[in-house]
Design a protein around this motif. Structure first.
Motif, PDB file in Angstrom:
ATOM      1  N   ALA A  28       0.833  -1.211   0.000  1.00  0.00           N
ATOM      2  CA  ALA A  28       0.000   0.000   0.000  1.00  0.00           C
ATOM      3  C   ALA A  28       0.863   1.256   0.000  1.00  0.00           C
ATOM      4  CB  ALA A  28      -0.929  -0.011   1.213  1.00  0.00           C
ATOM      5  N   LEU A  29       1.966   1.219   0.743  1.00  0.00           N
ATOM      6  CA  LEU A  29       2.863   2.363   0.803  1.00  0.00           C
ATOM      7  C   LEU A  29       3.591   2.595  -0.517  1.00  0.00           C
ATOM      8  CD1 LEU A  29       4.507   1.960   4.335  1.00  0.00           C
ATOM      9  CD2 LEU A  29       3.168   3.918   3.547  1.00  0.00           C
ATOM     10  N   SER A  30       3.995   1.506  -1.158  1.00  0.00           N
ATOM     11  CA  SER A  30       4.831   1.642  -2.352  1.00  0.00           C
ATOM     12  C   SER A  30       4.040   1.685  -3.655  1.00  0.00           C
ATOM     13  CB  SER A  30       5.844   0.492  -2.411  1.00  0.00           C
ATOM     14  OG  SER A  30       5.170  -0.757  -2.477  1.00  0.00           O
ATOM     15  N   ARG A  31       2.885   1.012  -3.694  1.00  0.00           N
ATOM     16  CA  ARG A  31       2.139   0.894  -4.955  1.00  0.00           C
ATOM     17  C   ARG A  31       0.695   1.372  -4.888  1.00  0.00           C
ATOM     18  NH1 ARG A  31       4.361  -5.185  -6.522  1.00  0.00           N
ATOM     19  NH2 ARG A  31       6.570  -4.658  -6.410  1.00  0.00           N
ATOM     20  N   GLY A  32       0.225   1.717  -3.708  1.00  0.00           N
ATOM     21  CA  GLY A  32      -1.120   2.250  -3.586  1.00  0.00           C
ATOM     22  C   GLY A  32      -2.141   1.247  -3.073  1.00  0.00           C
ATOM     23  N   PHE A  33      -3.309   1.788  -2.709  1.00  0.00           N
ATOM     24  CA  PHE A  33      -4.364   0.983  -2.093  1.00  0.00           C
ATOM     25  C   PHE A  33      -4.871  -0.121  -3.017  1.00  0.00           C
ATOM     26  CE2 PHE A  33      -8.923   0.267  -1.266  1.00  0.00           C
ATOM     27  CZ  PHE A  33      -8.847  -0.206   0.037  1.00  0.00           C
ATOM     28  N   TYR A  34      -5.112   0.221  -4.293  1.00  0.00           N
ATOM     29  CA  TYR A  34      -5.672  -0.760  -5.224  1.00  0.00           C
ATOM     30  C   TYR A  34      -4.791  -1.997  -5.334  1.00  0.00           C
ATOM     31  CZ  TYR A  34      -6.983  -2.977  -9.620  1.00  0.00           C
ATOM     32  OH  TYR A  34      -7.338  -3.903 -10.572  1.00  0.00           O
ATOM     33  N   ARG A  35      -3.488  -1.792  -5.483  1.00  0.00           N
ATOM     34  CA  ARG A  35      -2.581  -2.928  -5.621  1.00  0.00           C
ATOM     35  C   ARG A  35      -2.528  -3.756  -4.335  1.00  0.00           C
ATOM     36  NH1 ARG A  35       0.975  -2.327 -10.145  1.00  0.00           N
ATOM     37  NH2 ARG A  35       2.016  -4.224  -9.456  1.00  0.00           N
ATOM     38  N   SER A  36      -2.688  -3.099  -3.190  1.00  0.00           N
ATOM     39  CA  SER A  36      -2.648  -3.834  -1.925  1.00  0.00           C
ATOM     40  C   SER A  36      -3.864  -4.746  -1.757  1.00  0.00           C
ATOM     41  CB  SER A  36      -2.562  -2.865  -0.741  1.00  0.00           C
ATOM     42  OG  SER A  36      -3.755  -2.136  -0.585  1.00  0.00           O
ATOM     43  N   THR A  37      -4.976  -4.400  -2.413  1.00  0.00           N
ATOM     44  CA  THR A  37      -6.156  -5.276  -2.317  1.00  0.00           C
ATOM     45  C   THR A  37      -5.889  -6.633  -2.952  1.00  0.00           C
ATOM     46  OG1 THR A  37      -7.124  -4.403  -4.379  1.00  0.00           O
ATOM     47  CG2 THR A  37      -7.764  -3.329  -2.298  1.00  0.00           C
ATOM     48  N   GLY A  38      -5.001  -6.672  -3.949  1.00  0.00           N
ATOM     49  CA  GLY A  38      -4.626  -7.946  -4.553  1.00  0.00           C
ATOM     50  C   GLY A  38      -3.902  -8.837  -3.553  1.00  0.00           C
ATOM     51  N   VAL A  39      -3.011  -8.229  -2.760  1.00  0.00           N
ATOM     52  CA  VAL A  39      -2.304  -8.975  -1.718  1.00  0.00           C
ATOM     53  C   VAL A  39      -3.305  -9.553  -0.726  1.00  0.00           C
ATOM     54  CG1 VAL A  39      -0.657  -8.819   0.191  1.00  0.00           C
ATOM     55  CG2 VAL A  39      -0.214  -7.587  -1.926  1.00  0.00           C
ATOM     56  N   ILE A  40      -4.295  -8.747  -0.349  1.00  0.00           N
ATOM     57  CA  ILE A  40      -5.306  -9.184   0.619  1.00  0.00           C
ATOM     58  C   ILE A  40      -6.113 -10.349   0.073  1.00  0.00           C
ATOM     59  CG2 ILE A  40      -7.395  -8.470   1.848  1.00  0.00           C
ATOM     60  CD1 ILE A  40      -6.132  -5.619   1.916  1.00  0.00           C
ATOM     61  N   VAL A  41      -6.499 -10.269  -1.202  1.00  0.00           N
ATOM     62  CA  VAL A  41      -7.230 -11.385  -1.825  1.00  0.00           C
ATOM     63  C   VAL A  41      -6.394 -12.660  -1.769  1.00  0.00           C
ATOM     64  CG1 VAL A  41      -8.129 -12.291  -4.018  1.00  0.00           C
ATOM     65  CG2 VAL A  41      -8.646  -9.942  -3.338  1.00  0.00           C
ATOM     66  N   GLY A  42      -5.105 -12.541  -2.077  1.00  0.00           N
ATOM     67  CA  GLY A  42      -4.215 -13.697  -2.034  1.00  0.00           C
ATOM     68  C   GLY A  42      -4.090 -14.281  -0.642  1.00  0.00           C
ATOM     69  N   ILE A  43      -3.973 -13.417   0.370  1.00  0.00           N
ATOM     70  CA  ILE A  43      -3.864 -13.877   1.757  1.00  0.00           C
ATOM     71  C   ILE A  43      -5.130 -14.621   2.169  1.00  0.00           C
ATOM     72  CG2 ILE A  43      -3.780 -13.095   4.165  1.00  0.00           C
ATOM     73  CD1 ILE A  43      -1.904 -10.844   3.231  1.00  0.00           C
ATOM     74  N   VAL A  44      -6.285 -14.063   1.823  1.00  0.00           N
ATOM     75  CA  VAL A  44      -7.559 -14.702   2.169  1.00  0.00           C
ATOM     76  C   VAL A  44      -7.699 -16.049   1.467  1.00  0.00           C
ATOM     77  CG1 VAL A  44     -10.075 -14.513   1.987  1.00  0.00           C
ATOM     78  CG2 VAL A  44      -8.727 -12.532   2.709  1.00  0.00           C
ATOM     79  N   LEU A  45      -7.293 -16.127   0.200  1.00  0.00           N
ATOM     80  CA  LEU A  45      -7.342 -17.396  -0.529  1.00  0.00           C
ATOM     81  C   LEU A  45      -6.452 -18.448   0.136  1.00  0.00           C
ATOM     82  CD1 LEU A  45      -7.253 -16.293  -4.288  1.00  0.00           C
ATOM     83  CD2 LEU A  45      -9.154 -17.376  -3.072  1.00  0.00           C
ATOM     84  N   GLY A  46      -5.255 -18.027   0.542  1.00  0.00           N
ATOM     85  CA  GLY A  46      -4.340 -18.941   1.221  1.00  0.00           C
ATOM     86  C   GLY A  46      -4.910 -19.441   2.525  1.00  0.00           C
ATOM     87  N   ASP A  47      -5.517 -18.533   3.298  1.00  0.00           N
ATOM     88  CA  ASP A  47      -6.157 -18.938   4.556  1.00  0.00           C
ATOM     89  C   ASP A  47      -7.307 -19.904   4.301  1.00  0.00           C
ATOM     90  OD1 ASP A  47      -5.860 -17.102   7.450  1.00  0.00           O
ATOM     91  OD2 ASP A  47      -4.546 -16.716   5.764  1.00  0.00           O
ATOM     92  N   ALA A  48      -8.059 -19.663   3.229  1.00  0.00           N
ATOM     93  CA  ALA A  48      -9.189 -20.542   2.897  1.00  0.00           C
ATOM     94  C   ALA A  48      -8.702 -21.957   2.590  1.00  0.00           C
ATOM     95  CB  ALA A  48      -9.957 -19.971   1.707  1.00  0.00           C
ATOM     96  N   ILE A  49      -7.594 -22.051   1.870  1.00  0.00           N
ATOM     97  CA  ILE A  49      -7.035 -23.369   1.536  1.00  0.00           C
ATOM     98  C   ILE A  49      -6.635 -24.111   2.800  1.00  0.00           C
ATOM     99  CG2 ILE A  49      -5.067 -24.556   0.466  1.00  0.00           C
ATOM    100  CD1 ILE A  49      -5.139 -22.337  -1.702  1.00  0.00           C
ATOM    101  N   TYR A  50      -5.911 -23.442   3.683  1.00  0.00           N
ATOM    102  CA  TYR A  50      -5.467 -24.080   4.923  1.00  0.00           C
ATOM    103  C   TYR A  50      -6.630 -24.365   5.868  1.00  0.00           C
ATOM    104  CZ  TYR A  50      -0.446 -23.791   4.054  1.00  0.00           C
ATOM    105  OH  TYR A  50       0.821 -23.973   3.553  1.00  0.00           O
ATOM    106  N   LEU A  51      -7.647 -23.492   5.847  1.00  0.00           N
ATOM    107  CA  LEU A  51      -8.837 -23.723   6.667  1.00  0.00           C
ATOM    108  C   LEU A  51      -9.538 -25.014   6.249  1.00  0.00           C
ATOM    109  CD1 LEU A  51     -11.032 -22.819   8.711  1.00  0.00           C
ATOM    110  CD2 LEU A  51     -12.090 -21.550   6.825  1.00  0.00           C
ATOM    111  N   ILE A  52      -9.704 -25.184   4.937  1.00  0.00           N
ATOM    112  CA  ILE A  52     -10.360 -26.398   4.419  1.00  0.00           C
ATOM    113  C   ILE A  52      -9.549 -27.640   4.778  1.00  0.00           C
ATOM    114  CG2 ILE A  52     -10.984 -27.634   2.302  1.00  0.00           C
ATOM    115  CD1 ILE A  52     -11.677 -24.851   1.111  1.00  0.00           C
ATOM    116  N   LEU A  53      -8.233 -27.558   4.632  1.00  0.00           N
ATOM    117  CA  LEU A  53      -7.374 -28.689   4.982  1.00  0.00           C
ATOM    118  C   LEU A  53      -7.489 -29.029   6.466  1.00  0.00           C
ATOM    119  CD1 LEU A  53      -4.121 -27.885   2.953  1.00  0.00           C
ATOM    120  CD2 LEU A  53      -5.824 -29.636   2.450  1.00  0.00           C
ATOM    121  N   ALA A  54      -7.557 -27.995   7.307  1.00  0.00           N
ATOM    122  CA  ALA A  54      -7.670 -28.217   8.751  1.00  0.00           C
ATOM    123  C   ALA A  54      -9.010 -28.844   9.114  1.00  0.00           C
ATOM    124  CB  ALA A  54      -7.478 -26.901   9.501  1.00  0.00           C
ATOM    125  N   ILE A  55     -10.080 -28.336   8.516  1.00  0.00           N
ATOM    126  CA  ILE A  55     -11.418 -28.839   8.825  1.00  0.00           C
ATOM    127  C   ILE A  55     -11.562 -30.303   8.435  1.00  0.00           C
ATOM    128  CG2 ILE A  55     -13.847 -28.692   8.105  1.00  0.00           C
ATOM    129  CD1 ILE A  55     -13.564 -25.659   8.153  1.00  0.00           C
TER     130      ILE A  55
END
Length: 201
Positions: free
Chosen positions: A31-58
């Protein structure tokens, strides 16, 4: 799940999400280096990764991390090295150079890949969910609607918290776009993220 369980789970996830870690540091640095819009992509990726591990855990597949322990460790260290490299690069780049790089190369999808990699490089997330969820729900008794509900709660709370960090960081970025300070702060955060990822047990 009862409403009390949903609210309790959401509040617990919020408390855990707001504590700075690799995901927060990477989100803020982008967000600091590339702006808010680009940081939302990182957030989507983090949430997707958590979803994968959540499903594996469940579904009790977290034993795979024991079988593939060494492989996961190598992946984690490679991810840490990549973050360290990005941090050093971001720390030394002049704002005009950084803006040119953003315009000429990379995309929102690259940020998704970065966010996903941050989470998948940390296989301990799956153990977190395997140990954390039983406090609130009986994993063995979960039905599909419950799994979807838990996934939505985590996605909404996690992304909402990270979006807050990203928004505030992007505002700081616009205070002085010609200064090297935002890039140095962003680079430092990526370097810190790489160290946290590497030393995390």
């Amino acid at each position: 799940m009862s409403m009390v369980t949903i609210i309790s789970l959401a509040f617990a996830i919020f408390i855990l999400a707001i504590i700075p870690g690799p995901g927060v540091f990477v989100t803020v640095s982008v967000a600091l280096s590339r702006g808010f819009y680009r940081s939302t992509g990182v957030i989507v990726g983090i949430v997707l990764g958590d979803a994968i591990y959540l499903i594996l855990a469940i579904f009790g597949l977290y034993q795979l991390t024991n079988v593939l322990g060494d492989v996961f460790n190598y992946v984690k260290y490679l991810g840490a090295c990549y973050l360290f490299f990005l941090g050093c690069k971001m720390f030394t780049h002049h704002p005009s150079s950084a803006r040119r790089v953003v315009k000429e190369g990379g995309s929102w999808w690259n940020e998704i890949s970065l966010g996903l990699a941050i989470t998948l490089c940390n296989p301990k997330v799956i153990f977190f969910y395997a140990g954390f969820l039983p406090v609130f729900v009986n994993i063995s008794a979960l039905a599909l609607p419950d799994v979807v509900a838990i996934g939505l709660i985590i996605a909404v709370v996690l992304s909402g918290t990270l979006l807050g960090y990203a928004y505030l960081s992007s505002k700081i970025r616009h205070i002085n776009t010609n200064s090297m300070m935002p890039g140095r702060i962003a680079g430092s955060m990526l370097i810190i993220s790489s160290i946290l990822l590497a030393i995390k047990a």
